[in-house]
Scaffold this motif. Sequence first.
Motif, mmCIF file in Angstrom:
data_model
loop_
_atom_site.group_PDB
_atom_site.id
_atom_site.type_symbol
_atom_site.label_atom_id
_atom_site.label_comp_id
_atom_site.label_asym_id
_atom_site.label_seq_id
_atom_site.Cartn_x
_atom_site.Cartn_y
_atom_site.Cartn_z
ATOM 1 N N ILE A 1 23.880 1.529 37.557
ATOM 2 C CA ILE A 1 22.593 0.914 37.863
ATOM 3 C C ILE A 1 22.377 1.022 39.370
ATOM 4 O O ILE A 1 23.275 0.682 40.153
ATOM 5 C CB ILE A 1 22.566 -0.568 37.440
ATOM 6 C CG1 ILE A 1 22.766 -0.691 35.926
ATOM 7 C CG2 ILE A 1 21.275 -1.237 37.884
ATOM 8 C CD1 ILE A 1 21.649 -0.106 35.091
ATOM 9 N N VAL A 2 21.205 1.488 39.775
ATOM 10 C CA VAL A 2 20.929 1.688 41.198
ATOM 11 C C VAL A 2 19.563 1.122 41.559
ATOM 12 O O VAL A 2 18.738 0.819 40.696
ATOM 13 C CB VAL A 2 20.967 3.184 41.585
ATOM 14 C CG1 VAL A 2 22.290 3.823 41.167
ATOM 15 C CG2 VAL A 2 19.793 3.943 40.969
ATOM 16 N N PHE A 3 19.342 1.001 42.871
ATOM 17 C CA PHE A 3 17.983 0.837 43.388
ATOM 18 C C PHE A 3 17.855 1.761 44.593
ATOM 19 O O PHE A 3 18.812 1.977 45.334
ATOM 20 C CB PHE A 3 17.657 -0.620 43.741
ATOM 21 C CG PHE A 3 18.458 -1.208 44.873
ATOM 22 C CD1 PHE A 3 18.013 -1.120 46.191
ATOM 23 C CD2 PHE A 3 19.646 -1.888 44.634
ATOM 24 C CE1 PHE A 3 18.736 -1.669 47.232
ATOM 25 C CE2 PHE A 3 20.382 -2.443 45.670
ATOM 26 C CZ PHE A 3 19.925 -2.338 46.977
ATOM 27 N N ASP A 4 16.666 2.344 44.783
ATOM 28 C CA ASP A 4 16.446 3.232 45.920
ATOM 29 C C ASP A 4 15.305 2.762 46.808
ATOM 30 O O ASP A 4 14.860 3.475 47.702
ATOM 31 C CB ASP A 4 16.230 4.676 45.481
ATOM 32 C CG ASP A 4 15.346 4.793 44.255
ATOM 33 O OD1 ASP A 4 14.452 3.943 44.092
ATOM 34 O OD2 ASP A 4 15.572 5.717 43.461
ATOM 35 N N ALA A 5 14.821 1.552 46.549
ATOM 36 C CA ALA A 5 13.825 0.903 47.405
ATOM 37 C C ALA A 5 13.953 -0.593 47.184
ATOM 38 O O ALA A 5 14.347 -1.043 46.098
ATOM 39 C CB ALA A 5 12.416 1.370 47.068
ATOM 40 N N PHE A 6 13.661 -1.372 48.216
ATOM 41 C CA PHE A 6 13.719 -2.821 48.077
ATOM 42 C C PHE A 6 12.572 -3.307 47.192
ATOM 43 O O PHE A 6 11.491 -2.704 47.153
ATOM 44 C CB PHE A 6 13.626 -3.498 49.437
ATOM 45 C CG PHE A 6 14.791 -3.211 50.346
ATOM 46 C CD1 PHE A 6 16.092 -3.181 49.862
ATOM 47 C CD2 PHE A 6 14.592 -2.968 51.698
ATOM 48 C CE1 PHE A 6 17.166 -2.922 50.690
ATOM 49 C CE2 PHE A 6 15.650 -2.708 52.544
ATOM 50 C CZ PHE A 6 16.948 -2.680 52.039
ATOM 51 N N GLY A 7 12.812 -4.418 46.504
ATOM 52 C CA GLY A 7 11.774 -4.982 45.653
ATOM 53 C C GLY A 7 12.347 -6.000 44.696
ATOM 54 O O GLY A 7 13.442 -6.535 44.895
ATOM 55 N N PRO B 1 20.184 6.230 46.716
ATOM 56 C CA PRO B 1 20.346 5.180 45.699
ATOM 57 C C PRO B 1 21.580 4.329 45.952
ATOM 58 O O PRO B 1 22.650 4.846 46.262
ATOM 59 C CB PRO B 1 20.469 5.974 44.400
ATOM 60 C CG PRO B 1 19.753 7.250 44.661
ATOM 61 C CD PRO B 1 20.017 7.560 46.107
ATOM 62 N N VAL B 2 21.416 3.017 45.822
ATOM 63 C CA VAL B 2 22.501 2.062 46.045
ATOM 64 C C VAL B 2 22.973 1.512 44.703
ATOM 65 O O VAL B 2 22.164 1.066 43.888
ATOM 66 C CB VAL B 2 22.028 0.895 46.931
ATOM 67 C CG1 VAL B 2 23.104 -0.172 47.037
ATOM 68 C CG2 VAL B 2 21.625 1.398 48.303
ATOM 69 N N VAL B 3 24.286 1.551 44.479
ATOM 70 C CA VAL B 3 24.887 0.890 43.321
ATOM 71 C C VAL B 3 25.363 -0.484 43.782
ATOM 72 O O VAL B 3 26.292 -0.580 44.570
ATOM 73 C CB VAL B 3 26.076 1.689 42.757
ATOM 74 C CG1 VAL B 3 26.634 0.984 41.518
ATOM 75 C CG2 VAL B 3 25.673 3.116 42.425
ATOM 76 N N PRO B 4 24.726 -1.576 43.354
ATOM 77 C CA PRO B 4 25.164 -2.913 43.792
ATOM 78 C C PRO B 4 26.449 -3.328 43.083
ATOM 79 O O PRO B 4 26.927 -2.656 42.175
ATOM 80 C CB PRO B 4 23.994 -3.819 43.381
ATOM 81 C CG PRO B 4 22.941 -2.930 42.808
ATOM 82 C CD PRO B 4 23.590 -1.651 42.441
ATOM 83 N N GLY B 5 26.942 -4.491 43.486
ATOM 84 C CA GLY B 5 28.076 -5.084 42.791
ATOM 85 C C GLY B 5 29.306 -5.190 43.649
ATOM 86 O O GLY B 5 29.891 -4.178 44.040
ATOM 87 N N LEU B 6 29.742 -6.436 43.944
ATOM 88 C CA LEU B 6 30.887 -6.695 44.815
ATOM 89 C C LEU B 6 32.185 -6.930 44.057
ATOM 90 O O LEU B 6 33.267 -6.831 44.651
ATOM 91 C CB LEU B 6 30.600 -7.932 45.673
ATOM 92 C CG LEU B 6 29.392 -7.884 46.603
ATOM 93 C CD1 LEU B 6 29.195 -9.247 47.259
ATOM 94 C CD2 LEU B 6 29.564 -6.803 47.650
ATOM 95 N N GLU B 7 32.119 -7.276 42.771
ATOM 96 C CA GLU B 7 33.299 -7.687 42.024
ATOM 97 C C GLU B 7 33.390 -6.935 40.699
ATOM 98 O O GLU B 7 32.393 -6.838 39.982
ATOM 99 C CB GLU B 7 33.245 -9.189 41.721
ATOM 100 C CG GLU B 7 33.133 -10.078 42.943
ATOM 101 C CD GLU B 7 32.783 -11.503 42.569
ATOM 102 O OE1 GLU B 7 33.664 -12.371 42.665
ATOM 103 O OE2 GLU B 7 31.623 -11.752 42.177
ATOM 104 N N VAL B 8 34.594 -6.441 40.402
ATOM 105 C CA VAL B 8 34.801 -5.730 39.134
ATOM 106 C C VAL B 8 36.127 -6.136 38.511
ATOM 107 O O VAL B 8 37.079 -6.499 39.201
ATOM 108 C CB VAL B 8 34.785 -4.197 39.320
ATOM 109 C CG1 VAL B 8 33.387 -3.702 39.653
ATOM 110 C CG2 VAL B 8 35.798 -3.754 40.363
#
Length: 299
Positions: free
Chosen positions: A4-10, A59-66
Amino acid sequence: MKAIVFDAFGGPEVLHPVDVPAPEPGPGQVRVRVEAAAVNGWDVKYRAGATGSREPAAPVVPGLEVAGIVDAQGDGVTGVAPGDRVVGFADTGGYAELALTSTFAPVPDGVPATSAVTLPVAVETAHRVLRAVGLREGETLLVHGASGSVGALTVQLAVARGARVIGTASAAHQDRVAALGATPTTYGAGLVERVRALAPDGVDAVVDAAGAGALPDSIALRGGTGRIVTIADPAASDLGVEFSSRSERDAGDLAHAVAALARGDLVSTVGAVLPLAEAPRAHALVESRHAGGKVVLAP
């Protein structure tokens, strides 16, 4: 692999699934087949452009913990092998089928990945703020936001150190705070008087994990700004209060917390588990502040 990514803020709707290359572990890293990825407030703020970051160039893949199962490892990794279950801080974004981590701890059988993944950020932050205020056995600690993920871990660690804890939370979460070992009280007008009634000798330190405007009352209760730390209130600098934000990740602290969770000596609350594809819904749930615990994505 799917991510899951985002490539623009919103808003949450900017999150979308894509196929991206699988990350390869470097020195000191393991690659995890992700069974659970936690959704944090930082993920939500970053996606919304509320962290001061520039618009993402890729594109940014979020997520700090796995949490998941090791399927590959880089040079220099010891004490873990493919097939082992681990939880840790994601070096690459956690909202994916595969992620890299270099600060991780083993997860015993019987501990669900969805529970283990609630720990890394909260444990790191709780240890950091308790070091910042120099809490000692026998002292009284006031924790704002005591029912949240960081606040709840802070309460439990402080109680385990022999401190008395007063925890603020909404009226709906008073029983939860009490179950963690703290004396609960509510936010809002009259907070100073309520806390003074509960602690006539005063409070020795304050941790603010809520950012709900309680710093002026905290200063009044402490008689100054000493031994007060916040992780959530941007008014800290104007008031002369320490704002703690620099992560101090420690695999040992995380391993102790996972072991305590397995023994039942530590509790964490999962508010919702959603499929990876429902990341927008997960972000909306975190933004609502009504998740009732950590929101987790399960690829």
